[in-house]
Design a protein around this motif. Structure first.
Motif, mmCIF file in Angstrom:
data_model
loop_
_atom_site.group_PDB
_atom_site.id
_atom_site.type_symbol
_atom_site.label_atom_id
_atom_site.label_comp_id
_atom_site.label_asym_id
_atom_site.label_seq_id
_atom_site.Cartn_x
_atom_site.Cartn_y
_atom_site.Cartn_z
ATOM 1 N N VAL A 62 0.664 -0.874 0.040
ATOM 2 C CA VAL A 62 -0.191 -0.101 -0.534
ATOM 3 C C VAL A 62 0.838 1.515 -0.146
ATOM 4 O O VAL A 62 1.548 1.178 0.986
ATOM 5 C CB VAL A 62 -0.689 -0.034 1.612
ATOM 6 N N TRP A 122 -6.181 4.735 6.604
ATOM 7 C CA TRP A 122 -6.808 3.995 6.678
ATOM 8 C C TRP A 122 -6.871 4.392 8.118
ATOM 9 O O TRP A 122 -6.595 5.342 8.908
ATOM 10 C CB TRP A 122 -5.614 2.779 7.563
ATOM 11 N N PRO A 167 -5.996 5.044 -2.064
ATOM 12 C CA PRO A 167 -4.222 5.025 -2.466
ATOM 13 C C PRO A 167 -3.947 5.269 -3.563
ATOM 14 O O PRO A 167 -4.363 5.367 -4.423
ATOM 15 C CB PRO A 167 -4.098 3.480 -1.098
ATOM 16 N N CYS A 206 -2.764 -0.631 -4.447
ATOM 17 C CA CYS A 206 -2.663 -1.190 -3.310
ATOM 18 C C CYS A 206 -2.935 -2.757 -4.179
ATOM 19 O O CYS A 206 -3.722 -2.488 -4.790
ATOM 20 C CB CYS A 206 -4.139 -1.174 -2.390
ATOM 21 N N LEU A 222 -9.698 0.576 4.510
ATOM 22 C CA LEU A 222 -8.289 1.572 2.683
ATOM 23 C C LEU A 222 -9.556 2.321 1.913
ATOM 24 O O LEU A 222 -9.644 1.808 1.102
ATOM 25 C CB LEU A 222 -6.983 0.749 2.479
ATOM 26 N N GLY A 244 -4.684 9.205 0.258
ATOM 27 C CA GLY A 244 -4.792 8.154 1.764
ATOM 28 C C GLY A 244 -4.732 7.828 2.911
ATOM 29 O O GLY A 244 -4.015 8.768 2.768
#
Length: 352
Positions: free
Chosen positions: A66, A74, A189, A192, A186, A72
């Motif tokens: 990632v 998390w 990004p 990925c 997620l 991006g």
């Protein structure tokens, strides 16, 4: 864009809460359905970060790579514990000899703690409140499980509590990783993908050294050699991930000011001793960022000033986002210009 300290903190979050657990993987938005199916139901065996790249290892030699890029992030939820104590380990990433960072015993301490041992470390340990108005840190939650959403990107924010677990995905979730007690979503990004060990080795082989991955004299020598042989301005070289891993726009500006170095100086004209000092300063600042979750770049502050700086980003940088404001050293207005497609902040007097 999240810089190196953020990615290392995210890797530690996975090390603490996901490694050793069987993971259900899915792609709520559908764009990663095929990749998610490859790791669905497998056990996460390791979590690694190199610069701005993160690698999650699953059994059967599968890796989820990632890169958060500009947008991006998390989001974690469940019984999470933010920012574990870690240590370096000799575990291989794919088939490389790069070391990653893994969860370690509390008694052993951490390289990050060692890196920030000094006058400001006492302030951090003294009970001074380190709440950040911009949500850039998670210091209050270190070591304390909480059932809430934690967003980890360039800034870390604890969101609203939720009633049931797992909570419904919010927004365009590329991939969801779910264990019996924790979930990670997620979104947005740049990269990925599921890779083989050989492919992981190829990605890492293109990256410059990361002091939290390799703190050996050879890594420092490699950085010095990469900088001093190039005619490229040092302000561009520090952002080149093939030269050094993890440095972004904030750390670039601050490292150059701390070195009193003009960002337009060709790398080959920067004295080797200055380049070494930048590497060691990057090691220090990266360790501090991993430990606190904030890009603190000012040293020598007393406890009240340190608490103020940790609470407000405007008070913890020398030049970043201070265009038009007087330099903290000489009083000259800080300049902002574009370099390499990113905003560069510097003092035309102290860095002349």
């Amino acid at each position: 864009m999240p810089e190196g300290h953020s990615v290392h903190r995210i890797a530690r979050q996975f090390a603490r809460n996901f490694v050793g657990h069987r993971v259900a993987a899915s792609s709520p938005q559908g764009r990663f359905a095929e990749g998610a199916s490859l790791i669905d139901g497998r056990t996460m065996t390791a979590s690694r970060a190199v610069g701005k790249q993160m690698f999650l290892e699953f059994d059967h030699e599968l890796w989820l790579r990632v890169h958060l890029g500009m947008y991006g992030a998390w989001d974690f939820a469940g019984d999470i514990t933010t920012d574990a104590t870690i240590r370096s380990a000799s575990g291989r990433m794919g088939q490389t000899n790069q070391r990653g960072t893994v969860l370690g015993a509390q008694a052993e301490g951490s390289e990050a703690e060692i890196a920030v041992a000094g006058e400001n470390a006492t302030a951090a340990a003294s009970g001074v409140s380190l709440d950040d108005v911009d949500g850039e840190d998670s210091v209050q939650s270190i070591g304390a499980p909480r059932r809430a959403r934690l967003r980890m990107a360039e800034q870390e924010k604890v969101g609203d509590d939720y009633a049931t677990f797992p909570p419904e995905p919010v927004g365009q979730v590329r991939v969801r990783l779910l264990t019996e007690t924790a979930v990670a979503d997620l979104r947005g990004p740049t990269a990925c993908e599921v890779l083989s060990p050989e492919q992981v080795a190829a990605v890492i082989g293109k990256l410059g050294p990361d002091p939290l991955v390799d703190d050996t004299p050879q890594a420092e020598d490699d950085f010095v050699a990469a900088v001093t042989k190039k005619p490229t301005p040092i302000g561009l070289l520090l952002m080149d991930q093939s030269v050094v891993s993890g440095i972004g726009n904030v750390y670039r500006a601050e490292l150059l000011f701390r070195a009193r170095l003009n960002p337009h100086t060709p790398g080959k004209l920067v004295p080797a001793d200055t380049v070494r000092a930048i590497w060691r300063d990057w090691t220090h600042l990266l360790g501090l960022g991993v430990r606190t979750g904030q890009m603190m770049t000012m040293d020598g502050l007393d406890d009240p000033a340190y608490a103020k700086a940790m609470a407000n980003r405007a008070d913890r940088h020398w030049v970043y986002k201070r265009e038009g404001l007087p330099c903290r050293i000489c009083g000259t207005n800080i300049v902002m210009e574009e370099m390499g497609g990113r905003k560069l902040y510097w003092c035309p007097v102290d860095q002349a």
